[in-house]
Write an enzyme that holds these catalytic residues in place. Structure first.
Site, PDB file in Angstrom:
ATOM      1  N   ARG A 151       0.908  -1.152   0.000  1.00 38.99           N
ATOM      2  CA  ARG A 151       0.000   0.000   0.000  1.00 38.99           C
ATOM      3  C   ARG A 151       0.947   1.200   0.000  1.00 38.99           C
ATOM      4  O   ARG A 151       1.644   1.438   0.976  1.00 38.99           O
ATOM      5  CB  ARG A 151      -0.887   0.000   1.242  1.00 38.99           C
ATOM      6  CG  ARG A 151      -1.758  -1.270   1.370  1.00 38.99           C
ATOM      7  CD  ARG A 151      -2.787  -1.109   2.469  1.00 38.99           C
ATOM      8  NE  ARG A 151      -3.354  -2.370   2.906  1.00 38.99           N
ATOM      9  CZ  ARG A 151      -4.372  -3.010   2.316  1.00 38.99           C
ATOM     10  NH1 ARG A 151      -4.921  -2.494   1.241  1.00 38.99           N
ATOM     11  NH2 ARG A 151      -4.833  -4.143   2.799  1.00 38.99           N
ATOM     12  N   ASP A 162     -12.360  -8.807  -0.512  1.00 37.39           N
ATOM     13  CA  ASP A 162     -13.559  -8.178   0.061  1.00 37.39           C
ATOM     14  C   ASP A 162     -14.770  -8.149  -0.869  1.00 37.39           C
ATOM     15  O   ASP A 162     -15.903  -7.993  -0.425  1.00 37.39           O
ATOM     16  CB  ASP A 162     -13.244  -6.736   0.481  1.00 37.39           C
ATOM     17  CG  ASP A 162     -12.326  -6.669   1.683  1.00 37.39           C
ATOM     18  OD1 ASP A 162     -12.040  -7.720   2.269  1.00 37.39           O
ATOM     19  OD2 ASP A 162     -11.886  -5.556   2.022  1.00 37.39           O
ATOM     20  N   ARG A 202     -13.567  -4.904   6.069  1.00 34.89           N
ATOM     21  CA  ARG A 202     -13.548  -3.649   6.832  1.00 34.89           C
ATOM     22  C   ARG A 202     -14.879  -2.915   6.748  1.00 34.89           C
ATOM     23  O   ARG A 202     -15.467  -2.543   7.736  1.00 34.89           O
ATOM     24  CB  ARG A 202     -12.449  -2.754   6.276  1.00 34.89           C
ATOM     25  CG  ARG A 202     -11.371  -2.437   7.241  1.00 34.89           C
ATOM     26  CD  ARG A 202     -10.373  -1.534   6.595  1.00 34.89           C
ATOM     27  NE  ARG A 202     -10.175  -1.857   5.184  1.00 34.89           N
ATOM     28  CZ  ARG A 202      -9.015  -1.858   4.565  1.00 34.89           C
ATOM     29  NH1 ARG A 202      -7.934  -1.579   5.229  1.00 34.89           N
ATOM     30  NH2 ARG A 202      -8.920  -2.139   3.285  1.00 34.89           N
TER      31      ARG A 202
HETATM   32  O1  F6P Z   1      -8.902  -5.229   1.620  1.00 36.45           O
HETATM   33  C1  F6P Z   1      -8.572  -6.529   1.916  1.00 36.45           C
HETATM   34  C2  F6P Z   1      -8.347  -6.721   3.392  1.00 36.45           C
HETATM   35  O2  F6P Z   1      -7.983  -8.059   3.602  1.00 36.45           O
HETATM   36  C3  F6P Z   1      -9.503  -6.316   4.309  1.00 36.45           C
HETATM   37  O3  F6P Z   1     -10.508  -7.297   4.392  1.00 36.45           O
HETATM   38  C4  F6P Z   1      -8.779  -6.084   5.598  1.00 36.45           C
HETATM   39  O4  F6P Z   1      -9.498  -5.215   6.425  1.00 36.45           O
HETATM   40  C5  F6P Z   1      -7.495  -5.453   5.156  1.00 36.45           C
HETATM   41  O5  F6P Z   1      -7.264  -5.914   3.835  1.00 36.45           O
HETATM   42  C6  F6P Z   1      -6.317  -5.767   6.020  1.00 36.45           C
HETATM   43  O6  F6P Z   1      -5.212  -5.080   5.514  1.00 36.45           O
HETATM   44  P1  F6P Z   1      -3.709  -5.300   6.005  1.00 36.45           P
HETATM   45  O7  F6P Z   1      -3.250  -6.614   5.491  1.00 36.45           O
HETATM   46  O8  F6P Z   1      -2.966  -4.163   5.378  1.00 36.45           O
HETATM   47  O9  F6P Z   1      -3.754  -5.280   7.476  1.00 36.45           O
END
Ligand code: F6P
Length: 322
Positions: A75, A130, A174
């Site tokens: 990200r 998601d 989320r």
């Molecule tokens: O967007 C995909 C997802 O798996 C969501 O379901 C979750 O809230 C988020 O990514 C978790 O992100 P990270 O791996 O950056 O903690």
């Protein structure tokens, strides 16, 4: 219309099972059509910092069945800055990459938008467990994640039945309860709590007590992470019912594993379609699943109104878990 000769592909945001199958399809379909294909590592960060390699047919051998992404993902905060965007464009110029395929979620498409605004050709492929991207019925990874949850719930149900316990299982999502809803319906969960619908603890408790009164002494409650902590909800339920309540948070295991056949097919079809769109001179588009066909739609559809939960399925899940 300017022809496309060299294309880049990257994965961005949370990984999803099937991303590798999509990368493979972009690379192979591109090479089949005499394009040069460049893989960009670590999402937009790799684009900014020139972490780029040319791909060949062998670069994507033996990956169709693997979870994760061979290109790695991130990200990228840098991509939100003007400097980052300028550096990304500089890399594209240096490698003479005429067009980019971005595999990821809505955050990744926002990064893409900053590039298209500056004349870069971009096609998005929706990849996120998601299934929360408007404009497409399905995203790559969702089916696999739902299957993973169903598999885990059936294992937990064995011990829940044996010990006569109530289990709270927290799943990912989320802002979107699709994983909880589909996995909950497929595994016969007693209650499904999703962020789209305000839940009333009293209703959940009443249902549990009614079940108990007619001899049912184990229950599975699926909670989307967007609703709140499974542990907090578990404590409240335990306090209100006096039942032996356990909590399992599934977390990132939902993002791993081999893609289901459905995801591998969807990813392959979307990867192929992305290259078709570029060969047709299209840009600013996203591959989308509509009525079980993969088509191209304007990328802005991904920023349309929220998809919303399938209310018919939600209602049905409630009717079947009386
Ligand atoms: O967007 C995909 C997802 O798996 C969501 O379901 C979750 O809230 C988020 O990514 C978790 O992100 P990270 O791996 O950056 O903690």
């Amino acid at each position: 219309m300017a022809k496309v000769y060299n294309i880049g592909v990257l994965t961005s945001g949370g990984d999803a099972p099937g991303m590798n199958a999509a990368i493979r399809a972009v690379v192979r379909k591109g090479i089949f059509n005499r394009l040069r294909v460049f893989g960009i590592n670590h999402g937009y960060n790799g684009l900014i910092h020139k972490d780029v390699r040319e791909m060949n047919v062998g670069s994507v051998a033996d990956i169709i069945h693997r979870g994760g992404t061979i290109l790695r993902t991130a990200r990228s905060d840098e991509m939100r800055t003007l400097e980052g965007q300028q550096a990304a464009i500089q890399t594209l110029l240096e490698y003479e990459i005429d067009a980019l395929v971005v595999i990821g979620g809505d955050g990744s498409f926002r990064g893409a938008q900053t590039l298209t605004a500056q004349g870069v050709k971009v096609i998005g492929i929706p990849g996120t467990i998601d299934n929360d991207i408007p404009g497409t019925e399905l995203t790559i990874g969702f089916d696999t994640a739902v299957n993973t949850v169903v598999d885990v719930v059936s294992k937990i149900r064995d011990t829940a039945t044996s010990h006569e316990r109530t289990f709270i299982i927290e799943v990912m999502g989320r802002d979107c309860g699709s994983i909880a809803l589909q996995a909950g319906l497929a595994s016969g969960a007693e209650s499904i709590l999703v962020p789209e619908i305000e839940f009333k603890l009293d209703d959940v408790v009443l249902k549990l007590k009614k079940g108990f009164a007619r001899g049912k002494n184990h229950s599975i409650i699926l909670v989307s992470e967007g609703v709140g902590s499974g542990y907090d909800i578990g404590k409240e339920i335990s306090k209100a019912t006096g039942f032996d309540t356990k909590v399992t948070v599934l977390g990132h295991l939902q993002r791993g594993g081999s893609p289901s056949a459905q995801d591998a097919v969807l990813a392959s079809a979307m990867g192929g379609k992305a290259v078709d769109l570029l060969l047709e001179g299209k840009t600013d588009m996203m591959t989308a699943c509509k009525n079980q066909r993969v088509i191209g739609v304007p990328l802005e559809h991904a920023y349309g109104p929220k998809k919303g939960l399938d209310m018919e399925l939600y209602k049905l899940a409630g009717e079947l878990s009386i």
